[in-house]
Write a protein that holds these residues in place. Structure first.
Motif, PDB file in Angstrom:
ATOM      1  N   ASN A 105       0.858  -1.188   0.000  1.00  0.00           N
ATOM      2  CA  ASN A 105       0.000   0.000   0.000  1.00  0.00           C
ATOM      3  C   ASN A 105       0.894   1.237   0.000  1.00  0.00           C
ATOM      4  O   ASN A 105       1.123   1.846   1.038  1.00  0.00           O
ATOM      5  N   PRO A 106       1.399   1.630  -1.183  1.00  0.00           N
ATOM      6  CA  PRO A 106       2.392   2.707  -1.271  1.00  0.00           C
ATOM      7  C   PRO A 106       1.815   4.113  -1.048  1.00  0.00           C
ATOM      8  O   PRO A 106       1.670   4.898  -1.971  1.00  0.00           O
ATOM      9  N   VAL A 107       1.491   4.398   0.201  1.00  0.00           N
ATOM     10  CA  VAL A 107       0.999   5.717   0.568  1.00  0.00           C
ATOM     11  C   VAL A 107       2.069   6.385   1.417  1.00  0.00           C
ATOM     12  O   VAL A 107       2.604   5.780   2.344  1.00  0.00           O
ATOM     13  N   SER A 108       2.373   7.620   1.097  1.00  0.00           N
ATOM     14  CA  SER A 108       3.331   8.370   1.907  1.00  0.00           C
ATOM     15  C   SER A 108       2.802   9.787   2.106  1.00  0.00           C
ATOM     16  O   SER A 108       1.939  10.251   1.365  1.00  0.00           O
ATOM     17  N   TYR A 109       3.327  10.447   3.127  1.00  0.00           N
ATOM     18  CA  TYR A 109       2.890  11.797   3.476  1.00  0.00           C
ATOM     19  C   TYR A 109       4.104  12.699   3.612  1.00  0.00           C
ATOM     20  O   TYR A 109       5.153  12.277   4.096  1.00  0.00           O
ATOM     21  N   SER A 110       3.945  13.948   3.247  1.00  0.00           N
ATOM     22  CA  SER A 110       5.011  14.926   3.428  1.00  0.00           C
ATOM     23  C   SER A 110       5.042  15.345   4.898  1.00  0.00           C
ATOM     24  O   SER A 110       4.102  15.090   5.651  1.00  0.00           O
TER      25      SER A 110
END
Length: 99
Positions: free
Chosen positions: A83-88
């Motif tokens: 689940n390739p979710v990332s946040y700044s």
């Protein structure tokens, strides 16, 4: 493991007892070292103001911690790949109300 020490003259092996006190009992561990390793370990311990016990204990704990960190990394990478979710940083600050 016996094979590892096959090249050393048994009389030249150094034996050390490492004592570590844990909740009212003392655990004793014997470590076989050749003369070269003994000199290296003693020198390192002396230069870092620690006993051989402290040196061996800290080395083992560090090894365990490194392996634990590597396992956590692998699990995190697997989760991210699924689940390739990332946040700044900015997005995370907003989510946490730290603006």
């Amino acid at each position: 493991m016996q094979k590892e020490y096959q090249n050393f003259d048994v009389m030249n092996l150094m034996y050390y007892n490492v004592i570590h006190k844990v909740k009212e009992f003392i655990m004793v561990v014997s470590i076989r070292l050749n003369e070269e390793d003994e000199k290296l370990f003693r020198s390192y311990a002396q230069n870092n103001h620690m006993s051989l016990s402290e040196l061996f204990r800290s080395a083992v704990l560090e090894k365990i911690e490194d392996e634990y960190d590597l396992e956590i990394y692998r699990q995190s990478l697997k989760e991210y790949n699924e689940n390739p979710v990332s946040y700044s940083h900015e997005e995370v600050r907003k989510m946490l109300g730290i603006e």
